[in-house]
Design a protein around this motif. Structure first.
Motif, PDB file in Angstrom:
ATOM      1  N   ILE A 168       0.850  -1.203   0.000  1.00  0.00           N
ATOM      2  CA  ILE A 168       0.000   0.000   0.000  1.00  0.00           C
ATOM      3  C   ILE A 168       0.877   1.242   0.000  1.00  0.00           C
ATOM      4  CG2 ILE A 168      -1.625   1.384   1.360  1.00  0.00           C
ATOM      5  CD1 ILE A 168      -3.076  -1.035   2.136  1.00  0.00           C
ATOM      6  N   GLY A 169       1.967   1.202   0.799  1.00  0.00           N
ATOM      7  CA  GLY A 169       2.882   2.335   0.838  1.00  0.00           C
ATOM      8  C   GLY A 169       3.453   2.634  -0.535  1.00  0.00           C
ATOM      9  N   SER A 173       0.834   3.979  -2.976  1.00  0.00           N
ATOM     10  CA  SER A 173       0.257   5.291  -2.673  1.00  0.00           C
ATOM     11  C   SER A 173       1.165   6.460  -2.999  1.00  0.00           C
ATOM     12  CB  SER A 173      -0.090   5.387  -1.184  1.00  0.00           C
ATOM     13  OG  SER A 173      -0.874   4.313  -0.797  1.00  0.00           O
ATOM     14  N   VAL A 174       2.451   6.235  -3.241  1.00  0.00           N
ATOM     15  CA  VAL A 174       3.319   7.392  -3.466  1.00  0.00           C
ATOM     16  C   VAL A 174       3.768   7.449  -4.920  1.00  0.00           C
ATOM     17  CG1 VAL A 174       4.107   7.351  -1.078  1.00  0.00           C
ATOM     18  CG2 VAL A 174       5.421   6.185  -2.815  1.00  0.00           C
ATOM     19  N   PRO A 175       4.121   8.648  -5.391  1.00  0.00           N
ATOM     20  CA  PRO A 175       4.565   8.792  -6.781  1.00  0.00           C
ATOM     21  C   PRO A 175       5.863   8.012  -7.022  1.00  0.00           C
ATOM     22  CG  PRO A 175       4.240  10.945  -5.757  1.00  0.00           C
ATOM     23  CD  PRO A 175       4.127   9.934  -4.683  1.00  0.00           C
ATOM     24  N   GLU A 176       6.094   7.629  -8.285  1.00  0.00           N
ATOM     25  CA  GLU A 176       7.283   6.837  -8.620  1.00  0.00           C
ATOM     26  C   GLU A 176       8.565   7.556  -8.250  1.00  0.00           C
ATOM     27  OE1 GLU A 176       4.850   7.410 -10.776  1.00  0.00           O
ATOM     28  OE2 GLU A 176       4.211   5.545 -11.729  1.00  0.00           O
ATOM     29  N   PHE A 177       8.558   8.914  -8.368  1.00  0.00           N
ATOM     30  CA  PHE A 177       9.828   9.601  -8.104  1.00  0.00           C
ATOM     31  C   PHE A 177      10.200   9.555  -6.632  1.00  0.00           C
ATOM     32  CE2 PHE A 177       6.712  13.109  -8.066  1.00  0.00           C
ATOM     33  CZ  PHE A 177       6.998  13.706  -6.851  1.00  0.00           C
ATOM     34  N   VAL A 178       9.184   9.382  -5.767  1.00  0.00           N
ATOM     35  CA  VAL A 178       9.503   9.232  -4.345  1.00  0.00           C
ATOM     36  C   VAL A 178      10.170   7.879  -4.100  1.00  0.00           C
ATOM     37  CG1 VAL A 178       8.527   9.076  -2.027  1.00  0.00           C
ATOM     38  CG2 VAL A 178       7.685  10.801  -3.612  1.00  0.00           C
ATOM     39  N   LEU A 216      18.576   7.129  -2.042  1.00  0.00           N
ATOM     40  CA  LEU A 216      19.059   7.395  -0.684  1.00  0.00           C
ATOM     41  C   LEU A 216      19.591   6.129  -0.037  1.00  0.00           C
ATOM     42  CD1 LEU A 216      16.483   9.859   0.912  1.00  0.00           C
ATOM     43  CD2 LEU A 216      18.859  10.276   0.286  1.00  0.00           C
ATOM     44  N   ILE A 226       8.765   8.299 -15.607  1.00  0.00           N
ATOM     45  CA  ILE A 226       9.445   8.992 -14.504  1.00  0.00           C
ATOM     46  C   ILE A 226      10.864   8.459 -14.314  1.00  0.00           C
ATOM     47  CG2 ILE A 226       9.374   9.448 -12.028  1.00  0.00           C
ATOM     48  CD1 ILE A 226       7.104  10.806 -13.267  1.00  0.00           C
ATOM     49  N   LEU A 273      -1.126  12.091  -7.399  1.00  0.00           N
ATOM     50  CA  LEU A 273       0.041  11.384  -7.933  1.00  0.00           C
ATOM     51  C   LEU A 273       0.386  11.884  -9.332  1.00  0.00           C
ATOM     52  CD1 LEU A 273      -0.530   7.691  -6.781  1.00  0.00           C
ATOM     53  CD2 LEU A 273       0.890   9.445  -5.761  1.00  0.00           C
ATOM     54  N   SER A 278       1.736  15.506  -9.159  1.00  0.00           N
ATOM     55  CA  SER A 278       3.106  15.512  -8.645  1.00  0.00           C
ATOM     56  C   SER A 278       4.060  14.992  -9.707  1.00  0.00           C
ATOM     57  CB  SER A 278       3.211  14.632  -7.399  1.00  0.00           C
ATOM     58  OG  SER A 278       2.231  14.974  -6.478  1.00  0.00           O
ATOM     59  N   GLY A 279       3.656  13.934 -10.415  1.00  0.00           N
ATOM     60  CA  GLY A 279       4.498  13.355 -11.460  1.00  0.00           C
ATOM     61  C   GLY A 279       4.788  14.372 -12.549  1.00  0.00           C
ATOM     62  N   GLY A 289       5.398  18.430  -5.929  1.00  0.00           N
ATOM     63  CA  GLY A 289       6.135  17.741  -6.996  1.00  0.00           C
ATOM     64  C   GLY A 289       7.189  18.660  -7.595  1.00  0.00           C
ATOM     65  N   VAL A 319      10.255  18.980  -5.406  1.00  0.00           N
ATOM     66  CA  VAL A 319      11.206  17.874  -5.578  1.00  0.00           C
ATOM     67  C   VAL A 319      12.008  18.087  -6.855  1.00  0.00           C
ATOM     68  CG1 VAL A 319      11.457  15.386  -5.855  1.00  0.00           C
ATOM     69  CG2 VAL A 319       9.687  16.276  -4.360  1.00  0.00           C
ATOM     70  N   ILE A 361      13.792  15.677   0.477  1.00  0.00           N
ATOM     71  CA  ILE A 361      13.095  14.650   1.255  1.00  0.00           C
ATOM     72  C   ILE A 361      11.781  15.178   1.826  1.00  0.00           C
ATOM     73  CG2 ILE A 361      13.266  13.164   3.286  1.00  0.00           C
ATOM     74  CD1 ILE A 361      16.237  12.979   2.786  1.00  0.00           C
ATOM     75  N   SER A 400       8.815  15.236  -0.578  1.00  0.00           N
ATOM     76  CA  SER A 400       8.442  13.853  -0.888  1.00  0.00           C
ATOM     77  C   SER A 400       7.624  13.262   0.243  1.00  0.00           C
ATOM     78  CB  SER A 400       9.686  12.984  -1.108  1.00  0.00           C
ATOM     79  OG  SER A 400      10.487  13.509  -2.121  1.00  0.00           O
ATOM     80  N   ILE A 413       4.025  14.614   0.233  1.00  0.00           N
ATOM     81  CA  ILE A 413       3.144  13.928  -0.720  1.00  0.00           C
ATOM     82  C   ILE A 413       2.750  12.567  -0.171  1.00  0.00           C
ATOM     83  CG2 ILE A 413       2.939  12.973  -3.036  1.00  0.00           C
ATOM     84  CD1 ILE A 413       5.072  14.956  -3.924  1.00  0.00           C
ATOM     85  N   THR A 439      -1.097  11.135   0.463  1.00  0.00           N
ATOM     86  CA  THR A 439      -1.712  10.063  -0.336  1.00  0.00           C
ATOM     87  C   THR A 439      -1.925   8.797   0.490  1.00  0.00           C
ATOM     88  OG1 THR A 439       0.496   9.583  -1.148  1.00  0.00           O
ATOM     89  CG2 THR A 439      -0.926  10.856  -2.573  1.00  0.00           C
ATOM     90  N   ILE A 440      -0.941   8.457   1.329  1.00  0.00           N
ATOM     91  CA  ILE A 440      -1.108   7.254   2.150  1.00  0.00           C
ATOM     92  C   ILE A 440      -2.284   7.444   3.111  1.00  0.00           C
ATOM     93  CG2 ILE A 440      -0.027   5.804   3.921  1.00  0.00           C
ATOM     94  CD1 ILE A 440       2.608   6.158   2.539  1.00  0.00           C
TER      95      ILE A 440
END
Lengths: 317, 282
Positions: free
Chosen positions: A141-142, A145-150, A157, A260, B215, B218-219, B235, B238, B253, B256, B259, B263-264
């Motif tokens: 789910i994590g 739920s987040v964009p690919e760039f994250v 990192l 991305i 999403l 942001s993309g 977005g 970042v 960070i 990010s 966002i 969303t979560i």
């Protein structure tokens, strides 16, 4: 295979082709909504009206949009993709190698992600409700739920900044050794694998759980079949169709992800080419890349649908 | 203790929220508050260069460090909440409204209207959303209104399909048939008979679609094609500060994480919705 299945598959293929035509139509007309005259943009402000008129004639810009669409579509089918506005190169030359690069990236990701994610998806479904299942579910789910760039930044990192296992950006243009190859593909593949795996795990888990909830699996349980026999002999063969269907659907997330990932890691693929083309408003290049991506996406969801048709036991006679 | 909480909220709303749902709701309300009152919350002007250092570290003066020009990151994230939440909310409102209205109309009117609209929407659905966004942004540019309309346009087909499927089921029920025989107009049927019966799953779908839009926005911004400078959503923040990733600066960070937290939370809230609402969203 009987005639009913054949008919349904043919119908599905027909729909796919019609959809592709509608979609390329939509792409063509959206990109033609761009304000400003293409010929003027190409020649610059200083161009004489005669030169602009001449170029308009040469580029068939005076023809009605529908004629231009068929001209473009015919060119596309016969392999004549036209020329880029930005540097006047043949689009087919521009795309050629980059298309292969993107396919390579997708293929390597698939080979790694599919077995990895299938194992996690099936085992977490079988161990439903356990701590293991809950950890896997929360992680998927994590990631979803987040964009690919994250995801990509997090991977950089972890693997490049803290652990220093992998280089952050693939600068390598020529591959001389195995380590060069690793450098080039490592980060993009790792990130894409995360993105696609999360989708596969979620969908496979749902498909297997649905099968485990059916009356015949309950029957097997009541008969006293062992847990492994129940899963391997009763549930999995029937879940195979839905699982493969989920696989094909999940792989379509590669297409969004690749846009991305190629940008963030500077990977020389077709998605990066398209993003750059959008920045320079290079219409013919955008159109071609968009249609290639849509076609790839359509192929995947059509395969998913056809597998769903074939695996539907109600159609087997 | 748990029992009291349950009976109390059950008393008030008629259904119960799980603890995870409550936390998720709190995070969403927090960001909504930040977005609404952003100009009053920022410690520095978000566009002003206040730090002598670029990518400055976290300090008591700059809680989240500074960005690539030396602007205060905390202020930029607080203002960014406005764009991320505002643009996404406007987009999802337009998308869901038009999708639900068209979906109900298609279900009630039926016939060629339904067939034609459904085919068209299905074709639109088979364009990957990010690609769709790129093509439309290339064509109409990325001013804020253009972005909102693009996002709304991309997510209308999904909302249409969802609402139509629900409305088709309700449409076959006896009370709708009775209303029809009574001679009620299509508008009455849609507003008084169909809508009240599909509104709860539609609201859950609204939340899911909101996440999709956040999403996608942001993309696009991350690719440098969404919200344009001097404005910046999360977005875009970042995107601006991505070079500092290799030394793990807060400038890349923090947005990010912002966002991800939004969303979560929305996803968790929907997953933990009271049964009464969720069970209908088949």
């Amino acid at each position: 295979m009987n005639s009913e299945i054949g008919r349904l598959i043919l119908k599905r293929l027909g729909i796919a082709i019609i959809t592709l035509v509608i979609v390329s139509f939509a792409v063509f007309f959206t990109t033609n909504m761009l304000p400003g005259d293409t010929a003027t943009i190409l020649l610059g402000q200083a161009a004489t009206p005669e030169a602009v008129a001449g170029l308009r004639e040469a580029m068939h810009l005076n023809d009605p949009a529908i004629t231009r669409f068929f001209h473009w579509a015919f060119g596309f089918v016969t392999g004549d993709l036209g020329k880029s506005y930005a540097n006047n190169m043949e689009i087919s030359t521009l795309i050629g190698n980059r298309f292969l690069n993107t396919l390579e990236l997708a293929a390597i990701t698939t080979v790694i992600a599919v077995p990895f994610a299938l194992t996690l998806g099936i085992t977490s479904a079988v161990a439903r409700g356990s701590l293991y299942d809950r950890i896997v579910t929360v992680l998927t789910i994590g990631v979803i739920s987040v964009p690919e760039f994250v995801i990509a930044s997090t991977a950089v990192l972890i693997f490049a900044v803290y652990l220093r296992w992998l280089p952050a950006i693939s600068f390598v243009n020529e591959i001389h050794s195995v380590s060069d190859m690793l450098r080039m593909y490592a980060m993009p593949v790792v990130t894409l694998t995360f993105v696609v795996s999360a989708q596969i795990i979620r969908m496979t888990r749902a498909a297997v759980i649905e099968t485990l909830d059916t009356p015949y699996v309950e029957m097997a349980l009541l008969k006293g079949a062992s847990r492994s026999r129940m899963v391997l002999r009763h549930a999995l063969p029937n879940a195979l169709g839905p699982i493969v269907n989920a696989l094909a659907l999940s792989l379509s997330y590669l297409i969004g992800g690749v846009i991305i990932i190629e940008t963030i890691f500077n990977y020389p693929g077709i998605a990066k080419l398209m993003v750059d083309a959008v920045a320079t408003r290079d219409l013919p290049l955008i159109q071609t890349c968009a249609v290639i991506f849509c076609a790839g996406y359509l192929i995947l969801i059509t395969i998913a649908d056809i597998i769903a048709i074939i695996s539907n036991p109600r159609l087997r006679k | 203790m748990k029992q009291t909480a349950t009976t109390m909220s059950a008393h008030r709303f008629g259904y119960t929220f799980s603890p995870i749902g409550m936390i998720a709701l709190a995070v969403i309300l927090f960001w909504a508050f930040v977005a609404a009152f952003a100009p009053h919350l920022v410690p520095y002007s978000p566009g002003k260069i206040v730090d002598t250092d670029f990518f400055g570290p976290i300090s008591s003066k700059f809680w989240l460090g500074s960005d690539y020009l030396g602007r205060d990151m905390l202020s930029r994230i607080i203002m960014g909440a406005r764009y991320t939440l505002g643009v996404s909310l406007a987009g999802v409102l337009i998308a869901t409204t038009s999708g639900v209205v068209l979906g109900m109309a298609a279900a009630v009117i039926g016939g060629w209207f339904d067939t034609l609209l459904s085919r068209f929407m299905d074709a639109m659905l088979s364009i990957p959303s990010k690609l769709f966004g790129l093509v439309v942004v290339a064509a109409v540019g990325s001013s804020l209104p253009a972005l909102i309309l693009t996002l709304a346009f991309i997510y209308t087909p999904g909302s249409f399909r969802f609402a139509r499927a629900l409305a088709v089921n309700v449409n076959t029920m006896d009370f709708v048939a009775v209303a029809r025989i009574r001679g009620e107009s299509t508008l009455y049927l849609v507003c008084a008979e169909i809508l009240p019966n599909i509104i709860r799953p539609v609201l859950a779908d609204f939340g899911i679609r909101f996440v999709f839009i956040v999403l996608l926005l942001s993309g696009l911004s991350f690719l440098g094609l969404g919200v344009q400078p001097p404005l910046a959503d999360w977005g875009a923040l970042v995107h601006e500060n991505i070079q500092s990733l290799s030394y793990a600066s807060a400038a890349v960070i923090a947005p990010s994480l912002a966002i991800a937290s939004l969303t979560i939370s929305v996803n968790l809230l929907i997953d933990n919705l009271p049964r009464k609402i969720r069970d209908r969203s088949a």
